[in-house]
Design a protein around this motif. Structure first.
Motif, PDB file in Angstrom:
ATOM      1  N   UNK A   1       0.837  -1.161   0.004  1.00  0.00           N
ATOM      2  CA  UNK A   1      -0.098   0.157  -0.114  1.00  0.00           C
ATOM      3  C   UNK A   1       0.625   1.309   0.032  1.00  0.00           C
ATOM      4  N   UNK A   2       1.839   1.348   0.731  1.00  0.00           N
ATOM      5  CA  UNK A   2       3.034   2.573   0.861  1.00  0.00           C
ATOM      6  C   UNK A   2       3.543   2.429  -0.545  1.00  0.00           C
ATOM      7  N   UNK A   3       4.033   1.430  -1.090  1.00  0.00           N
ATOM      8  CA  UNK A   3       4.602   1.528  -2.476  1.00  0.00           C
ATOM      9  C   UNK A   3       3.689   2.034  -3.496  1.00  0.00           C
ATOM     10  N   UNK A   4       2.354   1.724  -3.464  1.00  0.00           N
ATOM     11  CA  UNK A   4       1.382   2.049  -4.472  1.00  0.00           C
ATOM     12  C   UNK A   4       0.992   3.554  -4.081  1.00  0.00           C
ATOM     13  N   UNK A   5       1.237   4.054  -2.910  1.00  0.00           N
ATOM     14  CA  UNK A   5       0.782   5.411  -2.845  1.00  0.00           C
ATOM     15  C   UNK A   5       1.703   6.386  -3.404  1.00  0.00           C
TER      16      UNK A   5
ATOM     17  N   UNK B   1      -5.925  11.554  -6.068  1.00  0.00           N
ATOM     18  CA  UNK B   1      -7.104  10.983  -5.453  1.00  0.00           C
ATOM     19  C   UNK B   1      -7.410   9.527  -5.466  1.00  0.00           C
ATOM     20  N   UNK B   2      -7.455   9.268  -6.810  1.00  0.00           N
ATOM     21  CA  UNK B   2      -7.797   7.754  -7.182  1.00  0.00           C
ATOM     22  C   UNK B   2      -6.656   6.667  -6.697  1.00  0.00           C
ATOM     23  N   UNK B   3      -5.534   7.283  -6.816  1.00  0.00           N
ATOM     24  CA  UNK B   3      -4.238   6.623  -6.274  1.00  0.00           C
ATOM     25  C   UNK B   3      -4.423   6.218  -5.137  1.00  0.00           C
ATOM     26  N   UNK B   4      -4.761   7.170  -4.042  1.00  0.00           N
ATOM     27  CA  UNK B   4      -4.789   7.277  -2.712  1.00  0.00           C
ATOM     28  C   UNK B   4      -5.756   6.039  -2.221  1.00  0.00           C
ATOM     29  N   UNK B   5      -6.933   6.058  -2.887  1.00  0.00           N
ATOM     30  CA  UNK B   5      -7.846   5.216  -2.762  1.00  0.00           C
ATOM     31  C   UNK B   5      -7.530   3.660  -2.976  1.00  0.00           C
TER      32      UNK B   5
END
Length: 220
Positions: free
Chosen positions: A169-173, A196-200
Motif C-alpha cells: 500500500x505504501x509502495x502504491x501510494x 485521489x484515485x491513487x490514494x484510494x
C-alpha cells in the motif's frame, strides 16, 4: 525495447508502463480472491478457469511474469543509476521536507514486496506446477478453496502477508501517481483526480487482500 531502456527517461517510461499493467492485474487478482470470502463455489469456478484456461496459462501468465521481473529490474537499475549520478551527498539536505519517506525508499519497499512474491509463488504457483505437471493429478474443481483456506492456518504466515500488503500500500501510494507522471499524464485538471484515485487504490487494494488472509485465518 533496447532503445526504450537506453536512457533514464526511457527506463522510467518503460517502468511506468509495466506498473500500470500490474495495477490492472492487482484488481483482477483481488476480485478473484474476494470470491473466496463471498462465495466458495464461485471462487472454485473462477480459480479453475484461471488455472486451466490455455490463454491465461500460456499467454497471460508469462506476460505477467515478464512484467513483474521487468518492473523490479528497472527499479533497481534506476536506483543504481541515481546513486552513481550523486556520488557525494549534499552537505545540507532536509529530505523529509523535500519528499516523502516512501518516495525516498521505494527500492526498500520494492525489495520486501519481491521477497513476499517469492513466498507467494512458493505457496501457490509451485504447488500448481507440481499438481498439474509433475504429479499429473486429474483436475478437481473443488480443491481451490480448501487449498487457499489451509494456507492461512498459521498466524506467522498471515502476519507476513499483512505486513507485505501494508508495504504494498505504501509502495502504491507513491508509485501510482508517479507512473502516470512518467507517461506524461500531467495536467492541472487531471492530476488531483489521479492523486485521489491513487490514494484510494493504495488503501483499498491492500486492505482487500488483508481481509482475505484474516478471514481464512479466523474461520479455521
Amino acid at each position: 525495447m533496447a532503445g526504450l531502456t537506453s536512457s533514464t527517461i526511457g527506463r522510467k517510461y518503460a517502468m511506468a508502463l509495466s506498473a500500470l499493467f500490474l495495477l490492472i492485474f492487482l484488481i483482477l487478482h483481488l476480485t478473484t480472491n474476494l470470491l473466496s470470502v463471498l462465495n466458495r463455489d464461485a471462487f472454485n469456478t473462477a480459480s479453475e478457469f484461471m488455472g486451466y484456461n490455455p490463454f491465461v496459462q500460456f499467454l497471460m501468465q508469462p506476460i505477467l511474469g515478464f512484467a513483474v521481473i521487468f518492473h523490479f529490474a528497472m527499479g533497481f537499475v534506476l536506483e543504481i543509476k541515481n546513486n552513481k549520478a550523486r556520488p557525494v551527498k549534499y552537505a545540507a539536505n532536509n529530505a523529509s521536507v523535500n519528499s516523502s519517506w516512501m518516495s525516498r525508499n521505494m527500492i526498500i519497499s520494492g525489495a520486501v514486496i519481491l521477497a513476499f512474491l517469492a513466498l507467494h509463488l512458493y505457496d501457490f504457483w509451485l504447488h500448481e506446477i507440481n499438481y498439474k505437471y509433475v504429479e499429473g493429478i486429474a483436475p478437481d474443481s473443488e480443491r481451490f478453496w480448501p487449498e487457499l483456506h489451509e494456507k492461512f492456518a498459521d498466524l506467522w504466515r498471515v502476519a507476513l502477508y499483512v505486513i507485505s500488503f501494508v508495504l504494498l500500500g505504501l509502495h502504491l501510494a507513491h508509485g501510482f501517481q508517479s507512473s502516470f507522471q512518467s507517461i506524461g499524464a500531467r495536467h492541472p485538471k487531471y492530476t488531483p483526480v489521479i492523486k485521489a484515485f491513487g490514494t484510494w487504490y493504495s488503501i483499498l487494494i491492500p486492505a482487500g487482500f488483508i481481509i482475505v488472509a484474516v478471514y481464512h485465518f479466523i474461520t479455521q
